[in-house]
Design a protein around this motif. Structure first.
Motif, PDB file in Angstrom:
ATOM      1  N   PRO A  74       0.845  -1.201   0.000  1.00 43.16           N
ATOM      2  CA  PRO A  74       0.000   0.000   0.000  1.00 43.16           C
ATOM      3  C   PRO A  74       0.883   1.254   0.000  1.00 43.16           C
ATOM      4  CG  PRO A  74      -0.659  -1.548   1.728  1.00 43.16           C
ATOM      5  CD  PRO A  74       0.655  -2.016   1.204  1.00 43.16           C
ATOM      6  N   VAL A  75       0.470   2.271  -0.728  1.00 48.48           N
ATOM      7  CA  VAL A  75       1.195   3.543  -0.722  1.00 48.48           C
ATOM      8  C   VAL A  75       0.821   4.277   0.559  1.00 48.48           C
ATOM      9  CG1 VAL A  75       1.503   5.773  -1.847  1.00 48.48           C
ATOM     10  CG2 VAL A  75       1.315   3.691  -3.227  1.00 48.48           C
ATOM     11  N   SER A  76       1.795   4.499   1.417  1.00 44.51           N
ATOM     12  CA  SER A  76       1.543   5.169   2.686  1.00 44.51           C
ATOM     13  C   SER A  76       1.831   6.659   2.631  1.00 44.51           C
ATOM     14  CB  SER A  76       2.384   4.522   3.797  1.00 44.51           C
ATOM     15  OG  SER A  76       3.762   4.534   3.463  1.00 44.51           O
ATOM     16  N   ASP A  77       2.542   7.092   1.595  1.00 42.70           N
ATOM     17  CA  ASP A  77       2.896   8.503   1.454  1.00 42.70           C
ATOM     18  C   ASP A  77       2.900   8.861  -0.034  1.00 42.70           C
ATOM     19  OD1 ASP A  77       4.011  11.043   1.456  1.00 42.70           O
ATOM     20  OD2 ASP A  77       5.475  10.593   3.025  1.00 42.70           O
ATOM     21  N   ALA A 116       5.323  10.538  -5.398  1.00 41.81           N
ATOM     22  CA  ALA A 116       5.424  11.528  -6.478  1.00 41.81           C
ATOM     23  C   ALA A 116       6.805  12.173  -6.484  1.00 41.81           C
ATOM     24  CB  ALA A 116       4.344  12.583  -6.316  1.00 41.81           C
ATOM     25  N   GLY A 117       7.404  12.329  -5.306  1.00 39.19           N
ATOM     26  CA  GLY A 117       8.742  12.911  -5.215  1.00 39.19           C
ATOM     27  C   GLY A 117       9.806  12.038  -5.838  1.00 39.19           C
ATOM     28  N   VAL A 118       9.571  10.720  -5.879  1.00 38.69           N
ATOM     29  CA  VAL A 118      10.522   9.829  -6.536  1.00 38.69           C
ATOM     30  C   VAL A 118      10.628  10.176  -8.019  1.00 38.69           C
ATOM     31  CG1 VAL A 118      11.032   7.431  -7.148  1.00 38.69           C
ATOM     32  CG2 VAL A 118      10.143   7.980  -4.877  1.00 38.69           C
ATOM     33  N   LEU A 119       9.488  10.539  -8.624  1.00 41.17           N
ATOM     34  CA  LEU A 119       9.516  10.947 -10.032  1.00 41.17           C
ATOM     35  C   LEU A 119      10.373  12.188 -10.223  1.00 41.17           C
ATOM     36  CD1 LEU A 119       8.490  10.487 -12.900  1.00 41.17           C
ATOM     37  CD2 LEU A 119       6.478  11.877 -12.332  1.00 41.17           C
ATOM     38  N   THR A 128      -0.358   9.022  -9.000  1.00 46.37           N
ATOM     39  CA  THR A 128      -1.706   8.642  -8.578  1.00 46.37           C
ATOM     40  C   THR A 128      -1.828   7.306  -7.868  1.00 46.37           C
ATOM     41  OG1 THR A 128      -2.247   7.577 -10.703  1.00 46.37           O
ATOM     42  CG2 THR A 128      -2.643   9.961 -10.525  1.00 46.37           C
ATOM     43  N   ALA A 129      -0.793   6.492  -7.868  1.00 49.00           N
ATOM     44  CA  ALA A 129      -0.909   5.138  -7.311  1.00 49.00           C
ATOM     45  C   ALA A 129      -1.254   5.161  -5.819  1.00 49.00           C
ATOM     46  CB  ALA A 129       0.390   4.373  -7.532  1.00 49.00           C
ATOM     47  N   THR A 130      -2.119   4.245  -5.426  1.00 52.24           N
ATOM     48  CA  THR A 130      -2.443   4.053  -4.002  1.00 52.24           C
ATOM     49  C   THR A 130      -1.942   2.698  -3.518  1.00 52.24           C
ATOM     50  OG1 THR A 130      -4.623   3.154  -4.580  1.00 52.24           O
ATOM     51  CG2 THR A 130      -4.482   5.528  -4.131  1.00 52.24           C
TER      52      THR A 130
END
Length: 426
Positions: free
Chosen positions: A282-285, A290-293, A377-379
């Motif tokens: 699950p994406v927790s943050d 998005a910051g990884v991009l 957008t990933a959750t």
């Protein structure tokens, strides 16, 4: 030791540094295993506008990140399969034929939150190093002649730098070059056979500062990606393979019985099945993901700055990454103008992928995978389901798909060796 660094800082700050004085201090600190300790001194001098000191601060922070993570792995009895580069470079224990063998005879317990804390600290140090390297690349006509294989570290965290705590043994052994290990003998360097060892020094300059800044993000990006997720279940199911004596949930049930083959094989298979079953994070943050991009986008941008600085150089001093008019430190690995042009074109293509303008191919679909949409957008990241197709559906869309033609220049110039050149060129 602290007084030594304070004295060095006061000496360099009290009067304008002579050419190379700060660079000499960086080299001395590197060979004495004090780069990590002295990083703040170099940072203070960097604030005065000394580009070499900025390079030293970046290098010190990079070493600090490496030392801190290596010490954490040692503290908790980290192991790695076989003689892998990870095991050698981080001083980890090596998994034997029957039982994993931590290098630390008395490992401390490790929790999920502790492990995340170590990764968080590593990313923070890499980002700090990046900032100093970018400052070191802005201005300055300097060359710091440094042999990376002579850098010394405190890998096990005992407060001392041992004779074997260098990159020379791990790096050379990891890449099958252990017979060329330099051994100091007076002012001469010889390999293990007594023959003259090759010169492994590198002339580090402001172009290399951008190169290193880029590599901090190459390393930080996958770590930060993981940290944007909750990987508790995977940790509980599989991390006893990496930390076999750190009190993880499955430690007590490791190799307790036989199902099909033998205890070792059966538990190994079971753990692999558990690992695959828990590869759904699950994406927790979301902001962090998005910051990884943004990190990924910074890599080609820094590579362009690196090449701009390389092409502006007029010297030819032990070049890590040479211009077409310079000489490479690697035999028969000279760079041509065609290679530079192909690489710049490749960076343009990579930018389009990160922007979502050029889609990634997915084996199952005629349409492409929008990498930018995933990061923004990933959750949830279910790696297995994304591979088989269902998990990728939210990011599949019509548009141009990256193929061989999209990177035709790189394919033509670098051929099948393009992964090696990409690693070298950053």
């Amino acid at each position: 030791m602290r007084k030594t660094w304070i004295a060095l800082g006061l000496t360099l700050l009290s009067a304008p540094a002579f050419a190379g004085e700060t660079g000499d201090a960086i080299v001395s600190a590197a060979y004495e295993g004090k780069l990590s300790e002295g990083r703040q001194v170099f940072a203070n001098i960097c604030a005065t506008g000394d580009s070499e000191a900025c390079f030293g601060a970046g290098l010190g922070e990079l070493v600090f990140a490496y030392e801190s993570l290596a010490q954490a792995m040692y503290r908790h009895g980290g192991v790695a399969p076989g003689n892998t580069p990870a095991a050698l470079i981080f001083g980890l224990g090596v998994e034997g034929p029957t039982q994993p063998k931590p290098a630390n005879p008395k490992p401390e317990p490790l929790t999920y939150d502790q492990f995340r804390g170590y990764l968080d600290a590593t990313v923070a140090s890499l980002d700090t190093a990046r900032g100093y390297f970018e400052k070191a690349g802005e201005t300055g006509d300097y060359v710091i002649l440094l042999d990376p294989l002579r850098l010394r570290f405190d890998i096990d965290g005992d407060g001392t730098v041992g004779e074997t705590e260098t990159l020379s043994g791990p790096a050379l052994e990891a890449f099958g070059m252990y017979g060329m290990l330099p051994v100091e003998e007076g002012h001469k360097t010889k390999d293990k056979t007594g023959s003259a060892a090759p010169d492994t020094s590198v002339g580090l300059d402001r172009a290399d500062a951008f190169w290193l800044a880029g590599y901090t993000q190459v390393v930080a990006s996958p770590v930060d990606w993981l940290m944007a997720h909750d990987f508790t279940e995977f940790y509980n199911a599989y991390f006893h393979r990496f930390f076999p004596e750190a009190g993880l949930p499955m430690q007590a049930y490791n190799r307790g019985g036989i199902l099909f083959l033998d205890g070792d094989s059966d538990t190994g298979i079971a753990d692999m099945v558990a690992a695959l079953h828990t590869l759904s994070f699950p994406v927790s943050d979301g902001a962090r993901l998005a910051g990884v991009l943004d990190r990924l986008k910074s890599i080609p941008a820094l590579s362009r700055k690196n090449w701009d600085a390389i092409l502006a150089e007029t010297d030819d001093t032990r070049e890590l990454l040479p211009s077409p008019s310079q000489t490479s430190i690697f035999p028969d690995m000279n760079i041509t103008e065609e290679m530079v042009a192909a690489w710049r074109e490749t960076l343009d293509g990579v930018d389009k992928v990160f922007a979502g303008e050029l889609l990634l191919p997915h084996w199952r679909f005629k349409q492409g995978f929008d990498l930018a949409a995933y990061f923004n957008t990933a959750t949830e990241t279910d790696i297995v389901m994304m591979f088989v197709g269902q998990g990728a559906l939210p990011y599949i869309k019509p548009g141009p798909i990256a193929d061989a033609e999209s990177f035709a220049a790189a394919n033509r110039v670098f051929g099948e060796n393009w992964p090696l050149f990409a690693l070298w060129f950053n």
